[in-house]
Design an enzyme around this catalytic site. Sequence first.
Site, PDB file in Angstrom:
ATOM      1  N   ALA A   1      -4.615   8.099 -25.697  1.00  0.00           N
ATOM      2  CA  ALA A   1      -4.095   9.298 -25.297  1.00  0.00           C
ATOM      3  C   ALA A   1      -5.460  10.196 -24.607  1.00  0.00           C
ATOM      4  CB  ALA A   1      -3.681  10.340 -26.584  1.00  0.00           C
TER       5      ALA A   1
ATOM      6  N   ALA B   1     -10.049  18.030 -28.068  1.00  0.00           N
ATOM      7  CA  ALA B   1      -9.409  16.661 -28.528  1.00  0.00           C
ATOM      8  C   ALA B   1      -8.031  16.745 -28.446  1.00  0.00           C
ATOM      9  CB  ALA B   1     -10.056  16.328 -29.757  1.00  0.00           C
ATOM     10  N   ASN B   2      -7.424  15.785 -29.052  1.00  0.00           N
ATOM     11  CA  ASN B   2      -5.967  15.560 -29.399  1.00  0.00           C
ATOM     12  C   ASN B   2      -5.671  14.845 -30.490  1.00  0.00           C
ATOM     13  OD1 ASN B   2      -5.173  13.036 -28.616  1.00  0.00           O
ATOM     14  ND2 ASN B   2      -6.024  13.308 -26.760  1.00  0.00           N
ATOM     15  N   ARG B   3      -4.403  14.761 -31.010  1.00  0.00           N
ATOM     16  CA  ARG B   3      -4.136  14.207 -32.368  1.00  0.00           C
ATOM     17  C   ARG B   3      -3.894  12.798 -32.310  1.00  0.00           C
ATOM     18  NH1 ARG B   3      -3.336  18.835 -35.538  1.00  0.00           N
ATOM     19  NH2 ARG B   3      -2.441  20.798 -34.535  1.00  0.00           N
TER      20      ARG B   3
END
Length: 218
Positions: free
Chosen positions: A95, A29-31
């Site tokens: 994102a 995943a990402n932030r």
Amino acid sequence: SAQPSLSGRHILVTAGPTHEAIDPVRYIANRSSGRQGYAIAAALAGLGARVTLISGPVTRPTPPGVERIDVESALDMAAAVEAALPADAAVMVAAVADWRVEAAGQKVKKGDGAPPALTLVENPDILATLGHSPRRPRLVIGFAAETQDVVAHATAKRTRKGADWIVANDVSADVFGADANAIHLITADGVESWERLPKSTVATRLAQRIANALQGAS
Ligand code: C5P
């Protein structure tokens, strides 16, 4: 003059991160918090648009009057965007993971041997696909998070992705999950740099710009 309304317009917004499965129980995943995208969806609905919010996994309430479609991966998001067309405008804030994992059907087990290698495969660029699509919305807006040469990179991105506008921000400062955002709006006419503003104010201003841009179009 009166603020133009977005009544009768359909606008797509993508927001949040994507989750890319490694196996049935793990993911990459990402932030991204989804905060800016959700604020934009709310502001567009506030001006009367029919908003389809295609959201990656976030814990955030659905803004009033917004139709939300939950997705996990970039491939899911790409399919949901395609299915939600036609639209008058698209604001691509998500994102999206650049790569997905060549996922295992079964849980990867810890063994005696070397740790497993992850094979990455490039994801489709949802914004670029839409920007060059025959079903392209009249107004296509992308985001660009950069850590250096923000305006130069974002200007190149505008052309490459077939976007009308790019909203660029410098993420070397605190942006992810934060409340404020300092952005540059890159259009065919040039660059406008906005002062550091709450994400809700960035959203409101952007929604007004979108309403102005769509005004008078059939
Ligand atoms: O290339 P980069 O990830 O910096 O581009 C960011 C912009 O492109 C954002 O608008 C993002 O939502 C969009 N994007 C996309 N699909 C991808 C990668 C980025 O829609 N696979």
